[in-house]
Design a protein around this motif. Structure first.
Motif, short mmCIF file in Angstrom:
data_model
loop_
_atom_site.label_atom_id
_atom_site.label_comp_id
_atom_site.label_asym_id
_atom_site.label_seq_id
_atom_site.Cartn_x
_atom_site.Cartn_y
_atom_site.Cartn_z
N ASN A 1 0.83 -1.21 0.00
CA ASN A 1 0.00 0.00 0.00
C ASN A 1 0.86 1.25 0.00
O ASN A 1 0.52 2.25 -0.66
N ALA A 2 1.98 1.20 0.73
CA ALA A 2 2.89 2.34 0.72
C ALA A 2 3.48 2.54 -0.67
O ALA A 2 3.62 3.68 -1.14
N LEU A 3 3.82 1.45 -1.35
CA LEU A 3 4.33 1.57 -2.72
C LEU A 3 3.26 2.13 -3.66
O LEU A 3 3.57 2.91 -4.57
N GLY A 4 2.00 1.75 -3.43
CA GLY A 4 0.93 2.30 -4.25
C GLY A 4 0.78 3.81 -4.04
O GLY A 4 0.57 4.56 -5.00
N GLN A 5 0.90 4.24 -2.80
CA GLN A 5 0.83 5.68 -2.52
C GLN A 5 1.99 6.42 -3.16
O GLN A 5 1.82 7.51 -3.73
N LEU A 6 3.18 5.84 -3.05
CA LEU A 6 4.35 6.46 -3.68
C LEU A 6 4.18 6.54 -5.19
O LEU A 6 4.56 7.53 -5.82
N THR A 7 3.58 5.48 -5.77
CA THR A 7 3.37 5.46 -7.21
C THR A 7 2.39 6.56 -7.63
O THR A 7 2.61 7.26 -8.64
N GLN A 8 1.31 6.74 -6.86
CA GLN A 8 0.36 7.79 -7.21
C GLN A 8 0.96 9.17 -7.02
O GLN A 8 0.67 10.09 -7.80
N LEU A 9 1.80 9.35 -6.01
CA LEU A 9 2.51 10.62 -5.86
C LEU A 9 3.39 10.89 -7.08
O LEU A 9 3.46 12.01 -7.59
N HIS A 10 4.07 9.83 -7.53
CA HIS A 10 4.92 9.95 -8.73
C HIS A 10 4.08 10.31 -9.95
O HIS A 10 4.46 11.18 -10.75
N LEU A 11 2.91 9.65 -10.12
CA LEU A 11 2.05 9.93 -11.26
C LEU A 11 1.51 11.36 -11.22
O LEU A 11 1.42 12.03 -12.26
N SER A 12 1.15 11.82 -10.04
CA SER A 12 0.66 13.19 -9.92
C SER A 12 1.74 14.19 -10.30
O SER A 12 1.47 15.19 -10.98
N ALA A 13 2.97 13.92 -9.86
CA ALA A 13 4.07 14.82 -10.21
C ALA A 13 4.34 14.78 -11.71
O ALA A 13 4.66 15.81 -12.33
N SER A 14 4.21 13.61 -12.32
CA SER A 14 4.53 13.47 -13.75
C SER A 14 3.41 13.97 -14.65
O SER A 14 3.67 14.63 -15.67
N LEU A 15 2.15 13.65 -14.31
CA LEU A 15 1.03 13.96 -15.19
C LEU A 15 0.42 15.33 -14.92
O LEU A 15 -0.08 15.97 -15.85
N GLU A 16 0.40 15.76 -13.65
CA GLU A 16 -0.31 16.99 -13.31
C GLU A 16 0.62 18.15 -12.96
O GLU A 16 0.16 19.29 -12.91
N CYS A 17 1.88 17.86 -12.70
CA CYS A 17 2.85 18.93 -12.36
C CYS A 17 4.02 18.83 -13.34
O CYS A 17 5.12 18.39 -12.96
N THR A 18 3.77 19.19 -14.58
CA THR A 18 4.79 19.02 -15.62
C THR A 18 6.01 19.91 -15.38
O THR A 18 7.07 19.67 -15.96
#
Length: 636
Positions: free
Chosen positions: A495-512
């Motif tokens: 679950n922690a890895l899933g949270q880290l992955t979503q943080l990574h996706l938010s930084a990549s997709l929404e904070c270009t």
């Protein structure tokens, strides 16, 4: 017991020729009364001596003990009261300051003055030198009477002499049966707290008296419960005394019981209940029915106590009773203390029941008391709302405003619970700018104080509200932080890895514009659906069956796929492919896809229970799918 002591003291003041045995009895009664109000505190220090005065003293005026929770309640220890308050205060202060067991010397031969005149005794004690050195109390040896010269050391253990207990029991026999039962329970509890063995003569005498008392059906339920708890602590669940108490209570429960008696029986069963015992299971079933009849009479404290007992007894199947208790809690909510609200909400979360009226009562009464309540209550309320998926605007607004004003007084865990609930329930407060500014200030000053998992939960919840913690990505994606997430050398929790992955996706997709550290690809979660429902709710099969036929008719065929896994790990309920002109492509021509449509079949599990607002995880998933180029279409 207080009445018993008062009667004995009043009658004895007129008797100037009290025998030595009667004097010991009177001193015992006075000390037992004081002990009935302070036995828990005094007995935690097993070697602390309890002062007994040779002269007559006024009895403690504390109320008679009626609380069935006497065994588990911590109270303030009090010394036997004497006439001169200044002398009492000096002695008590000196005792507290010494921090050791004190012994008081009592003259072996009392004069007529200190036998018959209380005020003279007080004056004598008041002029005792304050500098008397504290003496060490040796380990207790039963029935030992230490004598030295003309003085005797008298301590609490001397109360449990066999002849004194026998005389005390004979005196108790003259009192009403409930007073007698309460007195015996108090004496037995004192024996337990001071470490007397179950086979010691004083205990055997008291147990025999209790067994003789039980056949009478006139003993009150509250007294039986008090006696049952003490007997369980003394001899265990299988003792004859416990069995006798349970038999008596079983008969009493068959008749109508009062709310206080029902709460007392529940409390006793938490200590004695064995699911394999048919008698106890039957008694518990009868008690449930009796409690449901008395629901409208329950006080706020009784509601919280009974819910806690049901939780300890693991009575999740008593849905009707729990719902009625929850409904009653909504009626008496204003009378709850902070601690009682915490108990009620904790029990309801685990028992898994939710009452709309309770939420309405919380919305009505909580906002006005959040400014002065315990911060733990605020955290528990938010935890309850998250657990039940209740999105309450009045409560969340009040919590956000309180956070802006009082965040510094909250612990790290309390802050994390509040932020996580607001984020996962997808609620953006009106004061969100001030709230997140305050959160940033708290994180800046206390970042290292947060536990890694709590910190990750909080930062992950922020992205559901489109508040991206870019200032802390550098810390979160660092090897040091990832190492701290490991528990005792085990790999990082999925679950922690899933949270880290979503943080990574938010930084990549929404904070270009973010160019800081990223999560290593080897730690990315490949399928969010493999982590249960923490990141996306599965499509409801019944809803899909209702939609499948009309969808085929609309598209002119089965020109779609279901449960499609995307490259970034999300699952699309229904995927439809279009060409450049917007025509639907059959599956054989999907290589010519120009645009993809993600049809979201939203069941109730994707929304808050009391509104049609999507949960935070679903809102984040759709934003990410949209950023990947999907045309997101919602169907509910």
């Amino acid at each position: 017991m207080r009445l018993l002591c008062n009667r004995l003291c009043v009658s004895s003041l007129h008797d100037h020729s009290v025998s030595q045995k009667e004097g010991a009895f009177l001193r015992t009664m006075r000390s037992i009364i004081c002990m009935s109000a302070s036995v828990r505190t005094a007995c935690q220090q097993a070697s602390v001596c309890f002062p007994l005065y040779r002269g007559f003293s006024l009895c403690n005026s504390s109320e008679r003990l009626t609380d069935v929770e006497f065994v588990s309640k911590t109270v303030i220890a009090e010394q036997p009261r004497i006439t001169d308050p200044r002398c009492f205060q000096r002695e008590r202060t000196r005792t507290a300051a010494a921090g050791v067991a004190l012994l008081y010397k009592v003259p072996a031969t009392a004069t007529r003055r200190n036998e018959a005149t209380p005020c003279h005794t007080d004056a004598h004690l008041a002029h005792r030198p304050a500098e008397t050195a504290a003496q060490h109390l040796s380990s207790y040896t039963p029935y030992a009477k230490a004598q030295r010269g003309a003085a005797a050391h008298v301590n609490i253990q001397s109360l449990f002499e066999e002849d004194v207990i026998t005389e005390l029991c004979s005196k108790l026999a003259d009192f009403p049966i409930n007073d007698r039962a309460e007195g015996l329970a108090t004496l037995l509890q004192a024996c337990v707290e001071f470490g007397l063995e179950a086979q010691s003569p004083p205990v055997l005498i008291l147990v025999k008296e209790c067994l003789e008392l039980l056949p009478s059906r006139d003993v009150g339920v509250a007294q039986l419960c008090q006696l049952g708890k003490v007997a369980c602590a003394l001899e265990g669940r299988g003792s004859d005394l416990v069995t006798g108490v349970m038999n008596s209570i079983s008969c009493a429960v068959e008749d109508t019981v009062s709310p206080s008696e029902a709460a007392a029986v529940y409390s006793l069963l938490t200590a004695l209940y064995e699911p394999s015992c048919q008698q106890q299971a039957l008694m518990l079933s009868v008690l449930h029915r009796q409690t449901q009849r008395q629901i409208h009479r329950l006080k706020s404290s009784q509601v919280s106590d009974i819910l806690q007992c049901l939780l300890k007894l693991k009575q999740k199947e008593t849905i009707s009773l729990v719902l009625r208790l929850s409904h009653r809690a909504s009626r008496v909510f204003k009378a709850f203390s902070d601690d009682e609200i915490i108990k009620v909400l904790s029990a309801l979360m685990i028992l898994g029941q939710h009452d709309k009226e309770l939420l309405a009562a919380m919305e009505k009464h909580l906002p006005e008391r959040l400014g002065t309540c315990d911060p733990e209550l605020i955290s528990k309320v938010m935890e309850y709302c998250l657990h039940m998926r209740c999105r309450s605007e009045p409560i969340f607004e009040a919590v956000a405003e309180n956070f802006v004003c009082r965040a510094e007084s909250h612990t790290d865990t309390q802050i994390a619970k509040q932020v996580v609930a607001i984020g996962r329930l997808n609620y953006l407060p009106q004061c969100s700018s001030q709230m997140f500014k305050k959160l940033e200030d708290v994180l800046t000053s206390r970042f290292s104080h947060f536990q890694p998992r709590s910190l990750l939960d909080m930062l992950h919840a922020c992205i559901h509200l489109e508040r991206f913690p870019l200032n802390y990505m550098n810390n979160v994606f660092s090897p040091y932080f990832l190492q701290k997430l490991q528990d005792k050398g085990e790999p990082v929790d999925k679950n922690a890895l899933g949270q880290l992955t979503q943080l990574h996706l938010s930084a990549s997709l929404e904070c270009t514009y973010y160019w800081g550290p990223r999560l290593p690809f080897s730690l990315h979660v490949k399928k969010f659906s493999s982590l249960g429902q923490a990141f996306e709710s599965p499509m409801e099969t019944l809803l899909y069956r209702r939609v499948k036929g009309p969808l085929i008719q609309l598209l002119g065929g089965a020109f779609f796929f279901t449960r499609v896994f995307t490259p970034i790990g999300y699952t699309v309920d229904v995927e439809i492919c279009l060409d450049e002109n917007g025509f639907i492509l059959p599956q054989s021509q999907w290589e010519h896809t120009y645009k993809r449509v993600a049809l979201c079949l939203d069941g109730q599990s994707r929304f808050c229970t009391n509104t049609r607002h999507l949960l935070g995880k679903e809102a984040t998933k759709r934003r990410h799918l949209h950023r990947m180029g999907y045309e997101v279409v919602e169907f509910d």
